[in-house]
Design a protein around this motif. Structure first.
Motif, short mmCIF file in Angstrom:
data_model
loop_
_atom_site.label_atom_id
_atom_site.label_comp_id
_atom_site.label_asym_id
_atom_site.label_seq_id
_atom_site.Cartn_x
_atom_site.Cartn_y
_atom_site.Cartn_z
N LEU A 144 0.82 -1.21 0.00
CA LEU A 144 0.00 0.00 0.00
C LEU A 144 0.86 1.27 0.00
CD1 LEU A 144 -2.77 -1.09 2.53
CD2 LEU A 144 -2.91 -1.04 0.03
N LEU A 145 1.97 1.24 0.72
CA LEU A 145 2.87 2.40 0.73
C LEU A 145 3.47 2.64 -0.65
CD1 LEU A 145 4.77 1.86 4.12
CD2 LEU A 145 3.17 3.70 3.58
N LEU A 146 3.91 1.57 -1.30
CA LEU A 146 4.49 1.70 -2.64
C LEU A 146 3.44 2.16 -3.65
CD1 LEU A 146 6.70 -1.52 -2.59
CD2 LEU A 146 7.54 0.84 -2.63
N SER A 212 -9.23 -4.29 -0.43
CA SER A 212 -9.41 -3.93 -1.84
C SER A 212 -10.71 -3.18 -2.08
CB SER A 212 -9.37 -5.19 -2.71
OG SER A 212 -8.13 -5.87 -2.58
N SER A 213 -11.79 -3.61 -1.43
CA SER A 213 -13.08 -2.96 -1.66
C SER A 213 -13.16 -1.58 -1.03
CB SER A 213 -14.22 -3.85 -1.13
OG SER A 213 -14.09 -4.08 0.26
N VAL A 214 -12.57 -1.41 0.16
CA VAL A 214 -12.63 -0.08 0.79
C VAL A 214 -11.79 0.92 0.00
CG1 VAL A 214 -10.66 -0.27 2.41
CG2 VAL A 214 -12.67 1.09 3.03
N MET A 215 -10.70 0.45 -0.60
CA MET A 215 -9.89 1.35 -1.43
C MET A 215 -10.60 1.67 -2.75
SD MET A 215 -5.96 0.14 -0.80
CE MET A 215 -5.33 1.51 -1.76
N LEU A 216 -11.37 0.72 -3.26
CA LEU A 216 -12.18 0.99 -4.46
C LEU A 216 -13.19 2.09 -4.17
CD1 LEU A 216 -13.24 0.35 -7.33
CD2 LEU A 216 -14.69 -1.40 -6.27
N ILE A 217 -13.89 1.98 -3.06
CA ILE A 217 -14.88 3.00 -2.68
C ILE A 217 -14.21 4.36 -2.51
CG2 ILE A 217 -16.49 3.71 -0.88
CD1 ILE A 217 -16.98 0.69 -0.36
N ALA A 218 -13.08 4.36 -1.81
CA ALA A 218 -12.36 5.62 -1.59
C ALA A 218 -11.94 6.26 -2.91
CB ALA A 218 -11.14 5.37 -0.70
N SER A 219 -11.50 5.44 -3.86
CA SER A 219 -11.07 5.95 -5.16
C SER A 219 -12.24 6.49 -5.97
CB SER A 219 -10.35 4.85 -5.95
OG SER A 219 -9.18 4.42 -5.28
N LEU A 220 -13.36 5.78 -5.93
CA LEU A 220 -14.53 6.18 -6.71
C LEU A 220 -15.13 7.50 -6.22
CD1 LEU A 220 -16.33 2.74 -7.23
CD2 LEU A 220 -15.09 4.08 -8.94
N VAL A 221 -15.06 7.73 -4.91
CA VAL A 221 -15.63 8.98 -4.38
C VAL A 221 -14.59 10.09 -4.30
CG1 VAL A 221 -17.40 7.75 -3.07
CG2 VAL A 221 -15.23 8.33 -1.96
N GLY A 222 -13.35 9.78 -4.73
CA GLY A 222 -12.31 10.81 -4.82
C GLY A 222 -11.68 11.22 -3.51
N MET A 227 -4.83 5.45 0.24
CA MET A 227 -3.91 4.49 0.85
C MET A 227 -4.12 4.43 2.37
SD MET A 227 0.18 5.07 1.16
CE MET A 227 -0.15 6.63 1.98
N TRP A 228 -4.39 5.60 3.00
CA TRP A 228 -4.63 5.61 4.44
C TRP A 228 -5.84 4.77 4.81
CZ3 TRP A 228 -3.82 11.46 5.97
CH2 TRP A 228 -2.44 11.70 6.10
N VAL A 229 -6.86 4.80 3.96
CA VAL A 229 -8.06 3.99 4.21
C VAL A 229 -7.68 2.50 4.17
CG1 VAL A 229 -10.40 3.46 3.44
CG2 VAL A 229 -9.50 5.77 3.15
N GLY A 230 -6.89 2.13 3.16
CA GLY A 230 -6.46 0.74 3.04
C GLY A 230 -5.60 0.30 4.20
N ILE A 231 -4.69 1.17 4.65
CA ILE A 231 -3.82 0.82 5.78
C ILE A 231 -4.63 0.66 7.06
CG2 ILE A 231 -1.95 1.68 7.26
CD1 ILE A 231 -0.69 2.90 4.76
N ALA A 232 -5.60 1.55 7.26
CA ALA A 232 -6.47 1.43 8.44
C ALA A 232 -7.23 0.10 8.42
CB ALA A 232 -7.45 2.61 8.49
N ALA A 233 -7.75 -0.24 7.25
CA ALA A 233 -8.49 -1.51 7.11
C ALA A 233 -7.58 -2.70 7.37
CB ALA A 233 -9.09 -1.59 5.71
N MET A 234 -6.39 -2.67 6.77
CA MET A 234 -5.43 -3.77 6.96
C MET A 234 -5.04 -3.91 8.42
SD MET A 234 -1.94 -4.20 7.63
CE MET A 234 -1.33 -2.56 7.25
N ILE A 316 -5.15 16.85 8.74
CA ILE A 316 -5.71 16.27 9.96
C ILE A 316 -7.11 15.70 9.70
CG2 ILE A 316 -6.62 16.87 12.24
CD1 ILE A 316 -4.22 18.70 12.61
N PHE A 317 -7.91 16.43 8.93
CA PHE A 317 -9.24 15.92 8.59
C PHE A 317 -9.13 14.58 7.85
CE2 PHE A 317 -12.39 15.41 5.20
CZ PHE A 317 -13.54 15.25 5.96
N LEU A 318 -8.23 14.52 6.85
CA LEU A 318 -8.06 13.28 6.08
C LEU A 318 -7.60 12.14 6.97
CD1 LEU A 318 -6.36 14.45 2.75
CD2 LEU A 318 -8.65 13.51 3.03
N ARG A 319 -6.65 12.43 7.85
CA ARG A 319 -6.12 11.40 8.72
C ARG A 319 -7.22 10.78 9.58
NH1 ARG A 319 -2.17 7.69 8.90
NH2 ARG A 319 -1.94 6.93 11.02
N VAL A 320 -8.02 11.64 10.20
CA VAL A 320 -9.08 11.15 11.09
C VAL A 320 -10.18 10.46 10.29
CG1 VAL A 320 -10.87 11.84 12.73
CG2 VAL A 320 -8.59 12.88 12.85
#
Length: 354
Positions: A144-146, A212-222, A227-234, A316-320
């Motif tokens: 995810l970092l790469l 994979s699905s949470v990153m798809l949703i994050a990408s579709l809604v812009g 990546m932070w969403v994926g890392i949190a999920a992982m 900060i908003f994005l992180r939280v």
């Protein structure tokens, strides 16, 4: 316990060992060893990543971090197969890290979703057979970092070279430390033991599709920094339900506290001190034995990178938001996925029996 053995303990182990001493002098002595260990880890990590940045370019410092994480994990993590087969396994893992993140960034969100499924599932099967080792927190995190810090042109060629060096280093460290352990299980066994009736396989699939699905949703809604969403999920998708519940409980609060701490230090410390907040985050993680505090201090490191790009309020908003969304989503996903995969497995077993 020898000085060297004490340096090998993790945070929880060190704190438990220190608490076992009643004599104040002995306790202080071992606290000093613990702090020295943290200093060594941070110093080694900084030197390692700086060297990678010098050799392979500053754009590839993240590749240096991925290599460092893999070297450290393969130093102690046993892949559960013959050592010679595990060396081959490690080279395949690094091949996925070299190609998968890049290709996923070249295609639309839907295509990236399927590439993520293939690559993350392969990483889970190849490197996370022994779930106790928690290798997913290194391998999937590196992927995810790469992906999140992509490069192109000559920088990507240098990234390939960096990951090749990483594969050699990781394989060498692994073989040196684990060559005497005897296993009948081979590389092929990793795939032969992939079974929907197995709790391990179900967890591997849950993490793969959840991330994979949470990153798809994050990408579709812009959402920036998907990546932070994926890392949190992982991070919260631990193999055991009790651990998952515990991590979901502390992931978002830890990031909120980390963001508040970052905000206070950002305005208190002199201008230009933001890089030191990342170092402070690393020290805090080294001192923390609980997931909640590790998440808090990890927020300092992440925000020290994000603030120069997004500015303080939006970073900060994005992180939280990303961590709250990612952790809550996979908590719901896990509760849906478990009965679904059980249903699929039952249907499959009945079809075979008939």
């Amino acid at each position: 316990m020898t000085f060297y053995q004490e340096l090998q303990l993790n945070q929880a182990g060190s704190k438990k060992y220190i608490a076992s001493f009643q004599d104040s002098k002995e306790k202080l002595k071992h606290i000093g060893i613990y702090l020295f260990k943290i200093f060594l880890n941070i110093a080694f990590s900084m030197v390692f990543i700086i060297l990678f940045s010098i050799i392979f370019g500053s754009e590839n410092s993240i590749a240096g971090l991925a290599v460092l994480l893999c070297v450290l994990v393969f130093r102690s993590a046993d892949l559960g197969i013959r050592a010679s087969h595990a060396v081959f396994d490690i080279f395949i893992v690094f091949s996925i890290l070299a190609v998968g993140p890049k290709v996923s960034n070249l295609v639309p969100a839907g295509g990236a979703f399927f590439i993520n499924i293939i690559c993350i599932l392969l990483l889970m099967v190849l490197g996370c057979h022994n779930v106790i080792m928690s290798n997913h927190s290194t391998l999937v995190l590196s992927y995810l970092l790469l992906q999140g810090y992509d490069v192109s042109g000559n920088a990507y060629k240098m990234r390939l070279a960096a990951l090749l060096v990483g594969a050699v280093l990781s394989a060498a460290v692994f073989y040196r430390n684990h060559r005497k352990i005897k296993y009948k299980r081979s590389f092929k066994s990793l795939f032969q033991e992939f079974d929907l009736a197995s709790a391990r396989t179900r967890w591997q699939l849950c993490l793969t599709f959840g991330v994979s699905s949470v990153m798809l949703i994050a990408s579709l809604v812009g959402i920036p920094k998907a990546m932070w969403v994926g890392i949190a999920a992982m991070s919260v998708l631990a193999p055991f339900r009790s651990d998952l519940e515990y991590r979901v409980k502390y992931r978002a609060p830890g990031n909120i506290l980390g963001s508040i701490l970052f905000l206070l230090l950002y305005y208190i410390l002199p201008e230009g001190s933001i890089a030191y907040l990342g170092i402070l985050g690393g020290i805090g993680q080294g001192l923390s034995a609980s997931y909640g505090w590790q998440t808090t201090f990890n927020g300092l490191s992440a925000l020290s990178i994000a603030v120069p790009v997004f500015g303080v309020p939006f970073a900060i908003f994005l992180r939280v938001f990303n961590n709250l969304f990612g952790s809550v989503y996979v908590w719901l996903f896990n509760r849906t996925f478990e009965p679904f995969i059980s249903f699929v497995n039952n249907k499959w077993e009945k079809s075979i029996a008939s």
